[in-house]
Design a protein around this motif. Structure first.
Motif, PDB file in Angstrom:
ATOM      1  N   ARG A  80       0.550  -1.096   0.133  1.00 24.45           N
ATOM      2  CA  ARG A  80      -0.010   0.082   0.115  1.00 24.45           C
ATOM      3  C   ARG A  80       0.914   1.440  -0.060  1.00 24.45           C
ATOM      4  N   LEU A  81       0.645   2.193  -1.151  1.00 26.47           N
ATOM      5  CA  LEU A  81       1.563   3.455  -1.096  1.00 26.47           C
ATOM      6  C   LEU A  81       0.423   4.492  -1.004  1.00 26.47           C
ATOM      7  N   ALA A  82       0.534   5.369  -0.135  1.00 27.65           N
ATOM      8  CA  ALA A  82      -0.328   6.695   0.192  1.00 27.65           C
ATOM      9  C   ALA A  82       0.472   7.821  -0.621  1.00 27.65           C
ATOM     10  N   MET A  83       0.001   7.984  -1.592  1.00 27.25           N
ATOM     11  CA  MET A  83       0.500   9.054  -2.836  1.00 27.25           C
ATOM     12  C   MET A  83      -0.208  10.339  -2.712  1.00 27.25           C
ATOM     13  N   THR A 130      -0.086  13.878 -14.712  1.00 30.38           N
ATOM     14  CA  THR A 130      -0.050  14.392 -13.462  1.00 30.38           C
ATOM     15  C   THR A 130       0.750  13.448 -12.605  1.00 30.38           C
ATOM     16  N   ALA A 131       2.105  13.693 -12.180  1.00 32.60           N
ATOM     17  CA  ALA A 131       2.858  12.601 -11.236  1.00 32.60           C
ATOM     18  C   ALA A 131       2.536  12.753  -9.687  1.00 32.60           C
ATOM     19  N   LEU A 132       2.180  11.575  -9.301  1.00 29.84           N
ATOM     20  CA  LEU A 132       1.966  11.459  -7.796  1.00 29.84           C
ATOM     21  C   LEU A 132       3.393  11.206  -6.912  1.00 29.84           C
ATOM     22  N   THR A 133       3.297  11.565  -5.864  1.00 30.14           N
ATOM     23  CA  THR A 133       4.724  11.734  -5.025  1.00 30.14           C
ATOM     24  C   THR A 133       4.476  11.011  -3.535  1.00 30.14           C
ATOM     25  N   ARG A 145       3.631   7.623 -12.091  1.00 34.34           N
ATOM     26  CA  ARG A 145       3.125   8.011 -13.228  1.00 34.34           C
ATOM     27  C   ARG A 145       2.157   7.000 -13.802  1.00 34.34           C
ATOM     28  N   ARG A 146       0.957   7.360 -14.168  1.00 33.45           N
ATOM     29  CA  ARG A 146      -0.050   6.381 -14.725  1.00 33.45           C
ATOM     30  C   ARG A 146       0.303   6.141 -16.266  1.00 33.45           C
ATOM     31  N   ILE A 147       0.133   4.832 -16.761  1.00 38.71           N
ATOM     32  CA  ILE A 147       0.795   4.340 -18.030  1.00 38.71           C
ATOM     33  C   ILE A 147      -0.609   4.073 -18.805  1.00 38.71           C
ATOM     34  N   PRO A 148      -1.112   4.748 -19.696  1.00 37.78           N
ATOM     35  CA  PRO A 148      -2.343   4.464 -20.514  1.00 37.78           C
ATOM     36  C   PRO A 148      -2.130   3.111 -21.317  1.00 37.78           C
ATOM     37  N   ILE A 156      -1.546   0.227 -15.202  1.00 38.56           N
ATOM     38  CA  ILE A 156      -0.287   0.048 -14.963  1.00 38.56           C
ATOM     39  C   ILE A 156       0.541   1.286 -14.392  1.00 38.56           C
ATOM     40  N   VAL A 157       1.184   1.558 -13.562  1.00 36.46           N
ATOM     41  CA  VAL A 157       1.934   2.557 -13.232  1.00 36.46           C
ATOM     42  C   VAL A 157       3.278   2.429 -12.938  1.00 36.46           C
ATOM     43  N   GLU A 158       4.249   3.450 -13.590  1.00 39.57           N
ATOM     44  CA  GLU A 158       5.531   3.456 -13.375  1.00 39.57           C
ATOM     45  C   GLU A 158       5.954   4.226 -12.069  1.00 39.57           C
ATOM     46  N   LEU A 159       6.925   3.546 -11.537  1.00 36.46           N
ATOM     47  CA  LEU A 159       7.258   4.164 -10.033  1.00 36.46           C
ATOM     48  C   LEU A 159       8.789   4.295 -10.540  1.00 36.46           C
TER      49      LEU A 159
END
Length: 416
Positions: A80-83, A130-133, A145-148, A156-159
């Motif tokens: 679990r990641l709270a971004m 939009t990037a989350l941190t 960053r969300r990958i369409p 899919i999300v790139e971390l």
């Protein structure tokens, strides 16, 4: 396509009504924390004539002589990641499966950008540009960053990060351990220890193989000294373990695929066993039974390059080779490839009507009503499951992940 004859095994199993596997579970019986020490938990023994009340510390008294125990050594990750985004909006990511690198070992050793299949909370409010941190200091920030394309709340999300840490180290620092949602509380620092088995080795699970939570290092040594080999398997438990059966029958319920690692040592230990094999937990049971069917696939066709067991295969085939022959087929594949491990995936569902081929007994917790885990229990012991659960409810046993457990015996096991 499945056979639609009303009397074939697939149709009979797929038409099972999940309402027949319901029971009343008061919230007060859901354990919020494990016993201390772990092996002080109650153990309900499926005795030959009646249930027996015991404790895990005396497990050796109820095991068949020389029976090997198979444990799942997958380790729960801080999935679990709270971004949050720069404007302050908060989003939760739940890591489901590694995409790039696809190997769990390579993923957790990575020190650069990685991609995961994730569940995304509030996904409709997260724009692709939009990037989350996550992190309080710019030099220690994890960026997402969300990958369409993406569908609903999954994708899919790139971390990425620039701290020099491995991804495993980063998750331990920034992530939260994913305790079951039915606990109705947030994870605490204690859960980081409570929600891992003492033999957890290989990162990858997003839920613990909870039957193993009762086993302590001294208890494992006692069992080995008494002549019970401890064999290891690895199945990375997915979030699908918490999914309820939503339809009236189980035929429409999708079992999510989970990855497993098969070792030469495990196969050799199973082939050498002269006593009933005891699976520690439903994940170990599903892995052991999947080994049989994966080996059977190899016998029939030499198998595909990627070993995968679809959900309904056991109910749609008439070919049932001897257990030893199936396990030997996996060893032969290792010999051909000159390796000591094989990677596979399984979507196997074990439900009443299933014939067991590898494991003859099961150590397990008390499971949620209307769940596939309860179906597995009923497949092993038949209608006795209800009497045992009634006994446990009357006897103040604690239920679910942090609760007590039982040892069950298949009295009609198939011999190799």
């Amino acid at each position: 396509m499945p056979n639609c004859n009303a009397h074939d095994p697939y149709t009979q199993v797929a038409s099972i009504s999940i309402a027949d596997y319901d029971y009343p579970l008061p919230e007060s019986r859901i354990a919020q924390a494990p016993c201390a020490p772990r092996d002080a938990a109650k153990l309900l023994v499926d005795g030959p004539s009646r249930p027996i009340d015991a404790h895990f510390s005396h497990l050796n008294d109820y095991l068949p002589p020389a029976s090997p125990l198979v444990v799942n050594d997958s380790k729960v990750i801080h999935a679990r990641l709270a971004m949050q985004r720069s404007s302050g909006g908060r989003f939760e990511l739940f890591l489901l499966e590694p995409i790039e690198p696809a190997s769990y070992e390579a993923m957790f050793a990575a020190r650069g950008p990685v991609r995961w299949h994730c569940l995304m909370g509030r996904a409709q409010r997260w724009r692709d540009d939009t990037a989350l941190t996550l992190g309080s200091h710019p030099d220690e920030t994890l960026r997402a960053r969300r990958i369409p394309p993406h569908t609903g709340g999954e994708g899919i999300v790139e971390l990425s990060w620039a701290t020099g840490e491995t991804f495993a180290e980063l998750l331990d620092r920034l992530g939260q351990i994913p305790i079951p949602p039915y606990l109705g509380r947030c994870a605490t620092a204690d859960d980081n220890q409570w929600y891992q088995t003492v033999y957890a080795r290989h990162e990858g699970s997003v839920a613990a193989p909870t039957a193993g939570l009762h086993l302590t290092a001294p208890l494992l040594r006692t069992l080995e000294d008494a002549g019970h080999p401890i064999l290891h398997t690895t199945l990375h438990v997915g979030a699908g373990t918490f999914l309820p059966v939503k339809g009236d029958s189980i035929g429409a319920h999708p079992m999510h695929s989970e990855r497993t690692v098969i070792t030469r040592r495990l196969l050799q230990g199973l082939l050498a066993a002269s006593a009933p094999v005891v699976a520690v937990g439903t994940t170990s049971m599903r892995t052991l039974e999947s080994l049989y069917w994966l080996g059977a696939q190899l016998i029939d066709s030499q198998g595909p390059a990627a070993l995968h067991l679809p959900q309904w295969t056991p109910y749609q085939t008439d070919r049932t080779p001897p257990t030893a022959e199936s396990l030997q087929a996996l060893l032969k594949r290792m010999d051909t490839l000159r390796v000591d491990t094989l990677e596979a995936s399984t979507s196997l569902i074990i439900a009443p009507g299933y014939t067991f081929h590898v494991a003859n007994a099961l150590i397990t917790n008390f499971h949620q009503p209307r769940s596939t885990l309860l179906l597995l229990v009923a497949a092993l012991i038949g209608a006795r499951w209800r009497a045992l659960y009634d006994h446990a409810l009357r006897g103040d046993y604690r239920f679910l992940s942090y609760g007590d457990g039982m040892i069950l015996f298949n009295r009609n096991c198939k011999k190799a």
